[in-house]
Write an enzyme that holds these catalytic residues in place. Structure first.
Site, PDB file in Angstrom:
ATOM      1  N   ARG A 169       0.831  -1.221   0.000  1.00 10.15           N
ATOM      2  CA  ARG A 169       0.000   0.000   0.000  1.00 10.15           C
ATOM      3  C   ARG A 169       0.858   1.261   0.000  1.00 10.15           C
ATOM      4  O   ARG A 169       0.488   2.285  -0.569  1.00 10.15           O
ATOM      5  CB  ARG A 169      -0.988  -0.011   1.171  1.00 10.15           C
ATOM      6  CG  ARG A 169      -0.330  -0.090   2.530  1.00 10.15           C
ATOM      7  CD  ARG A 169      -1.343  -0.256   3.658  1.00 10.15           C
ATOM      8  NE  ARG A 169      -0.685  -0.599   4.900  1.00 10.15           N
ATOM      9  CZ  ARG A 169      -0.824   0.074   6.040  1.00 10.15           C
ATOM     10  NH1 ARG A 169      -1.610   1.131   6.100  1.00 10.15           N
ATOM     11  NH2 ARG A 169      -0.196  -0.312   7.123  1.00 10.15           N
ATOM     12  N   SER A 200      -4.403   5.334   5.712  1.00  9.74           N
ATOM     13  CA  SER A 200      -4.151   3.890   5.676  1.00  9.74           C
ATOM     14  C   SER A 200      -3.900   3.361   4.270  1.00  9.74           C
ATOM     15  O   SER A 200      -3.139   2.427   4.079  1.00  9.74           O
ATOM     16  CB  SER A 200      -5.344   3.138   6.266  1.00  9.74           C
ATOM     17  OG  SER A 200      -5.577   3.562   7.587  1.00  9.74           O
ATOM     18  N   GLU A 229     -18.856   4.322   0.904  1.00  6.40           N
ATOM     19  CA  GLU A 229     -18.155   3.562  -0.128  1.00  6.40           C
ATOM     20  C   GLU A 229     -18.954   3.438  -1.416  1.00  6.40           C
ATOM     21  O   GLU A 229     -18.378   3.440  -2.516  1.00  6.40           O
ATOM     22  CB  GLU A 229     -17.779   2.180   0.407  1.00  6.40           C
ATOM     23  CG  GLU A 229     -16.747   2.201   1.533  1.00  6.40           C
ATOM     24  CD  GLU A 229     -17.315   2.634   2.885  1.00  6.40           C
ATOM     25  OE1 GLU A 229     -18.563   2.615   3.032  1.00  6.40           O
ATOM     26  OE2 GLU A 229     -16.532   3.000   3.776  1.00  6.40           O
ATOM     27  N   PHE A 267     -14.301  -3.201   2.137  1.00  6.15           N
ATOM     28  CA  PHE A 267     -15.274  -2.166   1.800  1.00  6.15           C
ATOM     29  C   PHE A 267     -15.213  -1.802   0.308  1.00  6.15           C
ATOM     30  O   PHE A 267     -16.208  -1.368  -0.264  1.00  6.15           O
ATOM     31  CB  PHE A 267     -15.035  -0.930   2.663  1.00  6.15           C
ATOM     32  CG  PHE A 267     -14.925  -1.240   4.131  1.00  6.15           C
ATOM     33  CD1 PHE A 267     -15.826  -2.117   4.741  1.00  6.15           C
ATOM     34  CD2 PHE A 267     -13.913  -0.695   4.908  1.00  6.15           C
ATOM     35  CE1 PHE A 267     -15.721  -2.425   6.090  1.00  6.15           C
ATOM     36  CE2 PHE A 267     -13.805  -0.994   6.254  1.00  6.15           C
ATOM     37  CZ  PHE A 267     -14.706  -1.861   6.860  1.00  6.15           C
ATOM     38  N   HIS A 317      -5.288  -3.532   2.835  1.00  8.54           N
ATOM     39  CA  HIS A 317      -5.651  -4.351   3.997  1.00  8.54           C
ATOM     40  C   HIS A 317      -6.436  -5.604   3.607  1.00  8.54           C
ATOM     41  O   HIS A 317      -7.461  -5.933   4.197  1.00  8.54           O
ATOM     42  CB  HIS A 317      -6.457  -3.528   5.011  1.00  8.54           C
ATOM     43  CG  HIS A 317      -5.680  -2.394   5.605  1.00  8.54           C
ATOM     44  ND1 HIS A 317      -5.213  -1.341   4.859  1.00  8.54           N
ATOM     45  CD2 HIS A 317      -5.262  -2.161   6.870  1.00  8.54           C
ATOM     46  CE1 HIS A 317      -4.559  -0.503   5.638  1.00  8.54           C
ATOM     47  NE2 HIS A 317      -4.557  -0.973   6.856  1.00  8.54           N
ATOM     48  N   ASP A 350      -7.605  -6.514  13.827  1.00 11.35           N
ATOM     49  CA  ASP A 350      -8.958  -5.998  13.591  1.00 11.35           C
ATOM     50  C   ASP A 350      -9.975  -7.125  13.382  1.00 11.35           C
ATOM     51  O   ASP A 350     -11.176  -6.923  13.560  1.00 11.35           O
ATOM     52  CB  ASP A 350      -8.979  -5.067  12.376  1.00 11.35           C
ATOM     53  CG  ASP A 350      -8.624  -3.639  12.765  1.00 11.35           C
ATOM     54  OD1 ASP A 350      -8.582  -3.342  13.981  1.00 11.35           O
ATOM     55  OD2 ASP A 350      -8.395  -2.821  11.862  1.00 11.35           O
ATOM     56  N   ARG A 353      -1.488  -4.882   4.139  1.00  9.00           N
ATOM     57  CA  ARG A 353      -1.161  -3.964   5.216  1.00  9.00           C
ATOM     58  C   ARG A 353       0.303  -4.044   5.662  1.00  9.00           C
ATOM     59  O   ARG A 353       0.950  -3.009   5.835  1.00  9.00           O
ATOM     60  CB  ARG A 353      -2.070  -4.254   6.406  1.00  9.00           C
ATOM     61  CG  ARG A 353      -1.700  -3.470   7.648  1.00  9.00           C
ATOM     62  CD  ARG A 353      -2.722  -3.691   8.756  1.00  9.00           C
ATOM     63  NE  ARG A 353      -2.389  -2.894   9.910  1.00  9.00           N
ATOM     64  CZ  ARG A 353      -1.991  -3.407  11.091  1.00  9.00           C
ATOM     65  NH1 ARG A 353      -1.865  -4.706  11.242  1.00  9.00           N
ATOM     66  NH2 ARG A 353      -1.706  -2.606  12.097  1.00  9.00           N
TER      67      ARG A 353
END
Ligand SMILES: Cc1ncc(C[n+]2csc(CCOP(=O)(O)OP(=O)(O)O)c2C)c(N)n1
Ligand SMILES: [Mg+2]
Lengths: 280, 313
Positions: free
Chosen positions: B7, B34, B55, B80, B106, B114, B164
């Site tokens: 990322r 992020s 989204e 998402f 992620h 998470d 991530r």
């Protein structure tokens, strides 16, 4: 003030669109007459008066864009596009047939003049926002119009998008809400109440105008006001009659998504003053 | 060796694209720190649109920007960016054939603590079933950088799947990136390891363990799940007669399924799909989760060794 003659020209065009809508749905044997007929004056005003379009250059960069978010009203879009010369009128009778560019719901890659594929409700305002943002980035003068249903406003994405339009102050965007008071399962206030609808849009940061959606002078005046508005998108809440122009369909929820049979078509067209000689 | 997340490399490539091409625009849904779209946002505030936690609106707005000739990169967490907005991608993007780049960071179980709500394990599956969608899953940061540039040049919708954690480079520094092409990293006669994304590092390490046992593996990295490098896969299967697929994704619908479909039709071959079995993820460190789901070099080597032994018998 609009010249009376101009109004008469638009009214005649609206009459022809209604005839096309009914004829193509009847020929297809399925489709959505109610929510197509309620939009006829709005589409007539947009396609025959307001929007800058060139049927010979459907992809022209400087064209105005229309997003029919309530895609099931495809027949009114097809009728308007055909009358403006985007494709031959005889294509209208192929609606919903295998291989036809006139898909049951508008498909962008199938037909010139369709800006985005719709049919899944609730998505068009976001797409219109994206177009309006692009126009602003390019300092381009073209404008974006989007047409929503009232039942459609029960979709959450509409309100996500409503916030985006006002956050980015999209004054090059004008929305119409076809407030015909009906959806599939009944009147909107019984299925899930939308009121106070104008207040909702107001509180989402929009310039809101409420009009009679079958009055050309009110439609054109509202659009002019929208164009003058700086720093804010405009929502034109157009009070309409679902099935407008066909007495036995008007305000009848059961005419949302069924085609008239041959007798019903004949009666409807006769009511619209279509002479036997015009029929074929 | 410097560690970097895919990322992060995406963010750098996006910034470079922003400098070289003013048609590039970026959108995010309140996760720009992020997803690393924040660098672009800072450099080109006029061309960056944060739509907030929305989204569906993210995808639709990107579609509209593409409709008017922009090249939008829309980023958020992979869960998402895909599952939450499948219908928006289907209708407003893919069916409309808009040139939208959807970036899901992620992805997989390495999201870690998470837990399942944030671990996209079915995103490849969802995107793979959409006509015209291109799916890219880079193995390391340098490849993510090249993949981002390639996505910008590619005409049509793309799903770019990112991770991530910071990871070490695994591919040769001069490895070419071409959409639709696999990378033959190792040539061995006994078994063929087909991997994508973060699992290519695991495949290479597994191959090293196997070599010590005199089992020689072919390792093919497949950074594009769609279009798939069919020829390279069939060749690898034909040469070795045993195939293992490796992905940080459910074994349903992702690389393993794509390979099973291909080989089942064109070159039936002994096959084992490694990935997350048909279950949701859970909380834990990335390392603990990879171990829990058997996505480690030693476990892959064990499975491979058994396959080779059983086939021989
Ligand atoms: C996402 C989605 N859900 C459901 C439908 C099925 N559907 C088609 S039209 C309609 C009712 C729409 O009501 P409204 O927006 O008021 O349209 P109108 O009255 O103008 O025809 C529904 C539920 C759909 N097309 N898309
Ligand atoms: Mg309605």
């Amino acid at each position: 003030m609009l010249a009376a003659e101009e109004i008469r020209r638009l009214q005649e065009q609206a009459r022809l669109l209604r005839i096309d809508i009914l004829s193509m749905i009847a020929a297809a044997g399925s489709g959505h007459p109610g929510g197509s007929l309620s939009l006829v004056e709005i589409f007539t005003a947009l396609y025959f008066k307001i929007m800058t379009l060139d049927p010979r250059r459907p992809g022209a960069e400087d064209r105005d864009r229309l997003v029919l978010s309530k895609g099931h009203a495809a027949p009114v879009l097809y009728a308007a596009l055909a009358s403006r010369g985007f494709f031959p009128r005889d294509t209208l009778s192929t609606l919903r047939r295998l291989g036809s560019p006139l898909q049951g719901h508008p498909a962008r890659h199938c037909l010139p003049g369709v800006e985005v594929s719709t049919g899944s409700l609730g998505q068009g305002l976001s797409v219109a926002n994206g177009m309006a943002l692009a126009a602003r980035l390019d300092d381009a003068p073209w404008r974006v119009y989007v047409v929503l249903g009232d039942g459609e406003c029960q979709e959450g994405q509409v309100w996500e998008a409503a916030m985006t339009s006002s956050h980015y102050r999209l004054d090059n965007l004008t929305a119409f809400l076809d407030y015909n008071g009906l959806q599939i399962d009944g009147p909107t206030d019984q299925v899930k109440n939308l009121e106070p609808l104008a207040d909702k849009w107001c509180s989402f940061g929009w310039n809101v105008l409420s009009i009679d959606g079958h009055s050309f002078s009110e439609i054109l005046a509202a659009v002019e006001e929208a164009h003058c508005r700086r720093g804010q998108p405009t929502m034109i809440i157009a009070e309409t009659v679902k099935g407008k122009g066909v007495p036995f369909m008007e305000n009848r929820v059961e005419w949302h998504g069924v085609a008239p049979n041959r007798e019903q078509l004949k009666e409807a067209l006769a009511g619209l003053g279509k002479k036997e000689a015009e029929e074929n | 060796m410097s560690l970097k997340a895919t990322r992060e490399a995406y963010g750098e490539a996006l910034l470079a694209l922003g400098r070289s091409n003013n048609r590039i625009v970026a959108l995010d849904a309140d996760l720009s720190q992020s997803t690393y779209s924040a660098g672009f946002a800072k450099a080109f505030p006029d061309r960056f649109f944060n739509v907030g936690v929305a989204e569906a609106d993210l995808i639709g707005t990107a579609a509209g920007l593409a409709a008017a000739g922009k090249i939008p990169f829309a980023s958020t967490f992979a869960v998402f960016a895909t599952g939450r907005v499948y219908d928006q991608i289907r209708n407003s993007v893919a069916y409309s054939r808009f040139n939208v780049k959807i970036v899901g960071s992620h992805s997989g179980v390495t999201v870690g603590e998470d837990g399942a709500s944030h671990q996209a394990l079915e995103d490849i599956s969802l995107m793979r079933s959409l006509p015209g969608m291109t799916i890219i899953v880079p193995a390391d940061a340098p490849e993510a950088y090249r993949a981002t540039l390639a996505a910008a040049d590619w005409e049509g919708p793309v799903y770019l799947r990112l991770g991530r954690p910071k990871t070490a480079p695994v591919l040769p520094s001069d490895a070419p990136f071409q959409i639709g092409r696999g990378l033959l990293l190792k040539s061995g006669r006994d078994i063929c390891l087909l991997s994508t994304g973060s699992m290519t590092a695991v495949a290479l390490e597994a191959a090293a363990i196997l070599a010590e046992q005199d089992i020689y593996a072919t390792v093919i990295h497949l950074p594009t799940i769609k279009p798939l490098d069919k020829e390279m896969i069939i060749e690898g299967a034909a040469k070795t007669g045993a195939v293992i697929t490796l992905e940080e994704h459910s074994i349903i619908g992702g690389l393993g399924s794509a390979v099973a479909e291909l080989l089942g039709e064109y070159r039936p071959t002994l096959l084992k799909r490694l990935g997350v079995p048909d279950c949701f993820g859970q909380s834990g460190t990335a390392e603990a989760l990879l171990k829990h789901y058997g996505l480690t070099p030693s476990r892959v080597a064990t499975v491979a060794g058994e396959m080779v032994k059983n086939r021989g018998a």
